[in-house]
Design a protein around this motif. Structure first.
Motif, mmCIF file in Angstrom:
data_model
loop_
_atom_site.group_PDB
_atom_site.id
_atom_site.type_symbol
_atom_site.label_atom_id
_atom_site.label_comp_id
_atom_site.label_asym_id
_atom_site.label_seq_id
_atom_site.Cartn_x
_atom_site.Cartn_y
_atom_site.Cartn_z
ATOM 1 N N ASN A 10 0.800 -1.235 0.000
ATOM 2 C CA ASN A 10 0.000 0.000 0.000
ATOM 3 C C ASN A 10 0.830 1.282 0.000
ATOM 4 O O ASN A 10 0.266 2.373 -0.153
ATOM 5 C CB ASN A 10 -1.007 0.025 1.176
ATOM 6 N N LEU A 11 2.136 1.172 0.143
ATOM 7 C CA LEU A 11 2.937 2.407 0.124
ATOM 8 C C LEU A 11 2.938 3.041 -1.269
ATOM 9 O O LEU A 11 3.201 4.245 -1.398
ATOM 10 C CB LEU A 11 4.348 2.144 0.648
ATOM 11 N N MET A 13 0.369 3.746 -2.624
ATOM 12 C CA MET A 13 -0.835 4.591 -2.561
ATOM 13 C C MET A 13 -0.576 5.913 -1.823
ATOM 14 O O MET A 13 -1.502 6.681 -1.587
ATOM 15 C CB MET A 13 -1.964 3.843 -1.836
ATOM 16 N N ARG A 17 -4.607 8.554 -0.245
ATOM 17 C CA ARG A 17 -5.514 8.543 0.907
ATOM 18 C C ARG A 17 -4.692 8.573 2.186
ATOM 19 O O ARG A 17 -3.479 8.485 2.152
ATOM 20 C CB ARG A 17 -6.401 7.292 0.868
ATOM 21 N N GLU A 18 -5.369 8.727 3.331
ATOM 22 C CA GLU A 18 -4.721 8.758 4.649
ATOM 23 C C GLU A 18 -3.591 9.788 4.709
ATOM 24 O O GLU A 18 -2.540 9.530 5.311
ATOM 25 C CB GLU A 18 -4.210 7.354 5.018
ATOM 26 N N TYR A 22 0.119 9.790 6.538
ATOM 27 C CA TYR A 22 1.335 9.567 5.741
ATOM 28 C C TYR A 22 1.767 10.771 4.900
ATOM 29 O O TYR A 22 2.771 10.687 4.194
ATOM 30 C CB TYR A 22 1.135 8.335 4.835
ATOM 31 N N ASN A 73 10.832 -0.515 4.529
ATOM 32 C CA ASN A 73 9.573 -0.213 5.217
ATOM 33 C C ASN A 73 8.619 -1.335 4.828
ATOM 34 O O ASN A 73 8.006 -1.299 3.766
ATOM 35 C CB ASN A 73 9.018 1.142 4.784
ATOM 36 N N ALA A 75 5.847 -1.992 5.828
ATOM 37 C CA ALA A 75 4.443 -1.578 6.011
ATOM 38 C C ALA A 75 3.734 -2.565 6.947
ATOM 39 O O ALA A 75 4.287 -2.928 7.978
ATOM 40 C CB ALA A 75 3.766 -1.412 4.653
ATOM 41 N N ALA A 76 2.546 -3.039 6.589
ATOM 42 C CA ALA A 76 1.773 -3.883 7.526
ATOM 43 C C ALA A 76 2.501 -5.187 7.855
ATOM 44 O O ALA A 76 2.307 -5.748 8.954
ATOM 45 C CB ALA A 76 0.402 -4.183 6.939
ATOM 46 N N HIS A 79 4.406 -6.026 11.265
ATOM 47 C CA HIS A 79 3.799 -6.522 12.501
ATOM 48 C C HIS A 79 3.397 -7.991 12.432
ATOM 49 O O HIS A 79 2.865 -8.523 13.406
ATOM 50 C CB HIS A 79 2.566 -5.653 12.818
ATOM 51 N N HIS A 99 9.673 3.697 9.254
ATOM 52 C CA HIS A 99 8.215 3.876 9.211
ATOM 53 C C HIS A 99 7.921 5.361 9.128
ATOM 54 O O HIS A 99 8.489 6.146 9.901
ATOM 55 C CB HIS A 99 7.541 3.268 10.438
ATOM 56 N N ILE A 100 7.053 5.711 8.209
ATOM 57 C CA ILE A 100 6.695 7.115 8.020
ATOM 58 C C ILE A 100 5.987 7.649 9.268
ATOM 59 O O ILE A 100 6.265 8.747 9.748
ATOM 60 C CB ILE A 100 5.803 7.254 6.767
ATOM 61 N N SER A 101 5.068 6.848 9.802
ATOM 62 C CA SER A 101 4.310 7.273 10.983
ATOM 63 C C SER A 101 5.001 6.752 12.249
ATOM 64 O O SER A 101 5.887 5.894 12.176
ATOM 65 C CB SER A 101 2.881 6.723 10.908
ATOM 66 N N ILE A 103 4.736 4.409 14.828
ATOM 67 C CA ILE A 103 3.951 3.192 15.073
ATOM 68 C C ILE A 103 3.630 3.012 16.567
ATOM 69 O O ILE A 103 2.657 2.345 16.903
ATOM 70 C CB ILE A 103 4.649 1.929 14.505
ATOM 71 N N ARG A 110 0.347 -2.256 16.129
ATOM 72 C CA ARG A 110 1.481 -1.729 15.351
ATOM 73 C C ARG A 110 2.739 -1.540 16.199
ATOM 74 O O ARG A 110 3.785 -1.144 15.702
ATOM 75 C CB ARG A 110 1.114 -0.383 14.714
#
Ligand code: CA2
Length: 147
Positions: A10-11, A13, A17-18, A22, A73, A75-76, A79, A99-101, A103, A110
């Motif tokens: 999803n990175l 994307m 969105r979100e 991000y 990264n 992403a999901a 975890h 990680h951009i955010s 966690i 996360r």
């Protein structure tokens, strides 16, 4: 020096969105940002993005003998993926997790990261700047740990 930058599901994307989590920059913007950093540091960089766990495992395995460092990264899969952890362990290429955010300020699921068990550094919550920090750290790490 050759680095491989791997981004997980999803990175691609980013910026669509979100944006509150991000940011508004796109995935292509992220690649340009990292390319500029690597150019300034005289690092050859390649990129890989996939939404599939096995494809990421394949990319890590194929990096063996070709790259001096990996920035990842997942992403999901961060975890959940013992397979990505095992691939990083198998190739023994120094890796930095980004990680951009942040966690640790998000949902509890996360907070745990499998790649952090093998990565030489974990960076989170710094947006795209985290990738710059990862590249610079990895460059110093590789230079200091050369046989
Ligand atoms: O903060 C990060 O970089 C994450 O690795 C991003 C993952 C998330 O599962 C991790 O917990 C933390 C998710 C990436 C999804 O990216 C999107 C981008 C635009 C729209 C939707 C999702």
């Amino acid at each position: 020096m050759r680095f491989l930058v791997i981004n997980g599901p999803n990175l691609n994307m980013l910026g669509i969105r979100e944006k509150n989590i991000y940011g508004s920059e796109t995935y292509e913007g992220l690649l340009s940002f990292i390319s500029e950093v690597c150019k300034a540091e005289q690092i050859d960089v390649s990129f890989f993005q996939s939404n599939h766990e096995g494809a990421i495992v394949d990319a890590i395995q194929e990096a063996y003998g070709k790259y001096d460092g990996i920035v990842i990264n997942p992403a999901a899969y961060t975890h959940t993926s013992v397979a990505i952890l095992d691939a990083l362990k198998a190739v023994m290429i120094p890796a930095v997790e980004v990680h951009i955010s942040n966690i640790f300020e998000r949902e509890k699921f996360r907070h745990f990261s499998y790649p952090s068990l093998v990565c030489v550094k974990s960076i989170y919550g710094k947006g795209f700047e985290g990738y710059r920090e990862a590249i610079l750290f990895l460059k110093d790490y590789v230079l200091e740990n050369k046989a």
